[in-house]
Each structure stands twice: as C-alpha cells, then as structure tokens.
Design a protein around this motif. Sequence first.
Motif, PDB file in Angstrom:
ATOM      1  N   UNK A  32     -12.439  12.246   4.653  1.00  0.00           N
ATOM      2  CA  UNK A  32     -12.323  11.857   6.056  1.00  0.00           C
ATOM      3  C   UNK A  32     -13.208  10.652   6.373  1.00  0.00           C
ATOM      4  N   UNK A  33     -12.644   9.671   7.073  1.00  0.00           N
ATOM      5  CA  UNK A  33     -13.385   8.448   7.368  1.00  0.00           C
ATOM      6  C   UNK A  33     -14.535   8.701   8.332  1.00  0.00           C
ATOM      7  N   UNK A  34     -14.368   9.607   9.278  1.00  0.00           N
ATOM      8  CA  UNK A  34     -15.470   9.907  10.197  1.00  0.00           C
ATOM      9  C   UNK A  34     -16.690  10.424   9.440  1.00  0.00           C
ATOM     10  N   UNK A  35     -16.469  11.238   8.427  1.00  0.00           N
ATOM     11  CA  UNK A  35     -17.592  11.719   7.620  1.00  0.00           C
ATOM     12  C   UNK A  35     -18.239  10.582   6.840  1.00  0.00           C
ATOM     13  N   UNK A  36     -17.418   9.657   6.366  1.00  0.00           N
ATOM     14  CA  UNK A  36     -17.980   8.487   5.679  1.00  0.00           C
ATOM     15  C   UNK A  36     -18.781   7.614   6.648  1.00  0.00           C
ATOM     16  N   UNK A  37     -18.350   7.524   7.901  1.00  0.00           N
ATOM     17  CA  UNK A  37     -19.112   6.767   8.892  1.00  0.00           C
ATOM     18  C   UNK A  37     -20.473   7.416   9.128  1.00  0.00           C
ATOM     19  N   UNK A  38     -20.501   8.743   9.139  1.00  0.00           N
ATOM     20  CA  UNK A  38     -21.782   9.440   9.267  1.00  0.00           C
ATOM     21  C   UNK A  38     -22.663   9.165   8.047  1.00  0.00           C
ATOM     22  N   UNK A  39     -22.045   9.130   6.866  1.00  0.00           N
ATOM     23  CA  UNK A  39     -22.805   8.801   5.651  1.00  0.00           C
ATOM     24  C   UNK A  39     -23.381   7.385   5.746  1.00  0.00           C
ATOM     25  N   UNK A  40     -22.559   6.451   6.241  1.00  0.00           N
ATOM     26  CA  UNK A  40     -23.005   5.059   6.347  1.00  0.00           C
ATOM     27  C   UNK A  40     -24.209   4.943   7.271  1.00  0.00           C
ATOM     28  N   UNK A  41     -24.196   5.706   8.362  1.00  0.00           N
ATOM     29  CA  UNK A  41     -25.328   5.670   9.288  1.00  0.00           C
ATOM     30  C   UNK A  41     -26.575   6.278   8.654  1.00  0.00           C
ATOM     31  N   UNK A  42     -26.389   7.391   7.940  1.00  0.00           N
ATOM     32  CA  UNK A  42     -27.539   8.083   7.351  1.00  0.00           C
ATOM     33  C   UNK A  42     -28.160   7.291   6.209  1.00  0.00           C
TER      34      UNK A  42
END
Length: 528
Positions: free
Chosen positions: A452-462
């Motif tokens: 899921x891209x939203x989860x990848x966006x959270x990874x990118x922020x973290x």
Amino acid sequence: MTSAGESDTTFSITGGVGSIRYTMGEISAAGLKLARLAEQLEPLVDRLRSEWEWLCTATQQGAPGYPYGGLNYGAVDAVRAALWSCMRVQGDTAELARQTSNAARNYDEAEAHNAAVVAKTAQLQALGSGYQTWIWGPLAPVKLWVDAWHSWRGAKEQGLRDSTEKLLNNGPAYGAAALGPGIGSFYLLTHLGLVNTANRGVGAAAFVRGTFDWAGLAKPGRLAVQAIPRDQWYAPALPWQPDRAVAEPAEGVPGKVESTIKGLLEGSKAAYGYPPGSIGVDRVDRPDGSRVWIVNLPGTEVWNKVDSENPWDLEGDLEGMTAAQKEMFAQQHIVIQELMKAALRAVGALANEEVVITGHSGGGIHAVAAAADPAFLAKVNVKMLIIAGAPAKNLHVAPSIQVLGLENEHDIVTAADFGPAPDLPNWVSVTSHRPGATEGNDPVAIIREAHDLDNYLNDAKAVENSDDPAIRGIIQRVNELLVPAFHGAPVKVHKFVFQGRDVNTPVPARAVPPARKRPANKEAREWR
C-alpha cells in the motif's frame, strides 16, 4: 538498521553514502588521482635523468669545475640518488594507482562470485528436497503440504519478499526434481554452471512478454497524449475524451510540494487520482531563476487485460522491465517514456533542466527504466528517482542519478525482479519492518498492506529521522534540487496533468489484385 523507538517501524538501509561500494568507489577515485600524480612525476624524472647524464659527461671530459685527477663525484652521486629515488616513487605510485583503481572491480567480482556460489548451493538444496518429495511416492502431496507450511511460517518470520524471491529462484529446481530423477537430472545438466544473479529476473519477464507477442495478446502501439484541465483532474474515471484536451498548456495550477522524501512521493499518490493513464508534472521555479521538474508516475491501473488503451497495464509493466531488451519484441519503444518526454516538451522543459521522477510499483519500474536508457537521458536530464514497491533491480541506472528505493519485507511485488535491490553508491535501498504486520492477518491482507502506498508514505516520513549517512545524503540531495528555505518547507510549484493512450497500430490490409476481365472475342482469347 535504524529505529525511532522499540514499537516503531525499523529500517534496513543499504547502498549510498557510507556503504562498502561507496567506499570502494572513493578508493578507486583516489587511484585515479594517484595515476595522475605518477604522470606528473614523469617530467621530473626526465629532468633528473638529463642532469645526471650531463654531469657524467662533464666529469669524463674535464669540464670546468671537474678537472682530471682527484675528481669529486659527490654531485654526480647525489643527482643519481635523487633520480633513482624519484623513479622508485613514480613506480610505487603507479602500482598503487593500479591496485586502488581496480579495488571496486575486484570487490564486485568477488561479491558476484560469492553470490553465485550461494545461489548454486540453494538451487542444489532445492533439487535435493524435490527428490525427497518424489521418493515419497503416493504420499508426495503430504510432503508438498508440509514443505509449503514450513515455507509459510518461515516467510512470516523472515519476510514474504525474501521467501518469494527464493521461490522464484529455486522453485523450478524443486519442481523438476519432484517430477522424477529423469527431469531433475535434465534440469541439473542444463544448469551446471554458477548462477548469474545480476539479472535473474530479466529472462522471466522477457519470456512472458515474448509469449504475449506470439499469442497476439500484446500488439504494437503508439502514443496519443493530451493535457487535462484542472476541473477534470479528479473527475470520475471516464474513457478517453479528445474534446477535453487543452490546446496549449497554460501556466499550470499553483500548488505546493513539501521538500521531503514523503512530500515528493506524494506526487505519485496524486497521480492515481488523475484520469486513467495520466501522469503529473510539477514545475519548481528556483530563487536563482532556474527550474527543476518533478514527474509523478502512478502504478499499474489495469489488471484485467494484457494490452489496453491505458498504458499503465501489464503490457506496460513488461515494457519497463525489459526496456534494455526492447529490440527483441514487436514494439521497440516504451509508451510511458514517450508520454514523459511529450509532457515535458509540452510544458516547455529544456533538455538541460534537472528532473526528478517519482513512482510507485509499476511507476517505479518505468522511472528506473527511463533512468537506465541512454536515449531517454539524451532528451531528459534525470537527476533523482524516488520509488516505492517497485521490482527494478535488473535495470541499471546511470551512475550520476541518485535513487532512493523503498521496499517492505512482506511486499511480494518487489520480488518480481528475483533478487534484492542493488547495493550501489548511487542507489539507496530502504527495507521497512513494520511491527505487527503479520499478526492476525490473512495472506491477502498482509500482501495488500505491505504494498500500500499510504504505508510507504508513512515509511518515507519515518526514515527521514534516521541518522544513517545514506539517508542524510538523500535529504541533502532533495534540498539541493528544490532549494527550500529550510528542509521540509513547502515549495511553490505549478502543476500539469497529461493523459496518455496506447493506440494499437492497425495491421495493414493485404492488397487484393484487381479481377481480370474475361476476353470479349476470339482475337482477345487468342492473344491471351
């Protein structure tokens, strides 16, 4: 591995600044400098040799200051010693330059050999396990179930991505041996050499694409492109509508992009919301008057058809994965690359202006394929890629282009390239380990959440909180390209959206020869 806390997502980071290959690259660069130093010593050696030869001649001929009898050879000996010392330094420097220049190559060769040995060992183990399944005879299904169960348990602990890669690489050996010693021996004889792990996924993708060509499921096509006005960016998915095209792109729709890894990758999420087959283009006007362009690519949008009008389909994915072998297939151009070039050309981007490409899943495949294509790079000055959930390791990006690839330990889509992301100085690969990803979830949910891209966006922020030098290098590169007032600040952009259509090239109709008229009289029949 980097973590912001015990309960937070952790990351495994390879490549980039601080990696072994980055260090080896620096050593090789130092070798080139030493080689230039050795060359610069050559005139000094020649001058010392000339002085020494002149002094030798002068002493033998009784030149002034060197009369016959009681000769003082101190000066001659001193120059000779200096000459020999200089020659020794030059030789040692040249040899050191040779060794350091070859350091990266020697390391790569050793790593490739070790990887090939490990892969061959795993293949032989799979053959052995397959033979055991065959030996079970009528109970072979039980053995298959037990093996599958152990593989699933191991995959949940070690990661579905790595387990899927092992299955893709070693499954054929297991299956061949499970069918009997004859087929297993044939497989072994045809795979005697060490395994080439560099491009293992290319063969499979090329085979599938070639099969689609042969079966007529994928037909050669050409690109049709149109700009989409702002009021139709997020309209319900509609078929291609030529009448909504914008004749000439205007100044663009004002917007903002956060100058972070997450902020750039959010452009790919926005691209999913545009009309089918669309990409986004953002123009950043720097304070010094220069411009940088951000091209945002979505992932695969059509799954129920191999070749559709939407270029983001299975045919498009295979075009990207086999971009380096495109001469082998019926269509020898990449529609998505043509769409990117057409969009940048339409908004007035110049060939020397820097470009950032973001992409999720299939979009990441095409981003890397474009950055590995010399013909594309001759038209588009790509400087950075930010991709997520993309199986793109078999595409070799130009060394001058910085790549950040986000993956997840359970994302099986990223296993479609048959191996881990490359460990390169210009390619930073980040694998996320999200806590509780497999607890209480069925396999489909695990795979869906992992990709899921939203989860990848959270990874990118973290991951931006990491103090890893490779991540700090990526952040620095983002700042250099966008030139924000401070890191993370929103940057003003002008947004454009372009929709592409993959139009199949019609097969030319066979010419029908005109019917011959029947002779009307005897003379005509005789002439015929």
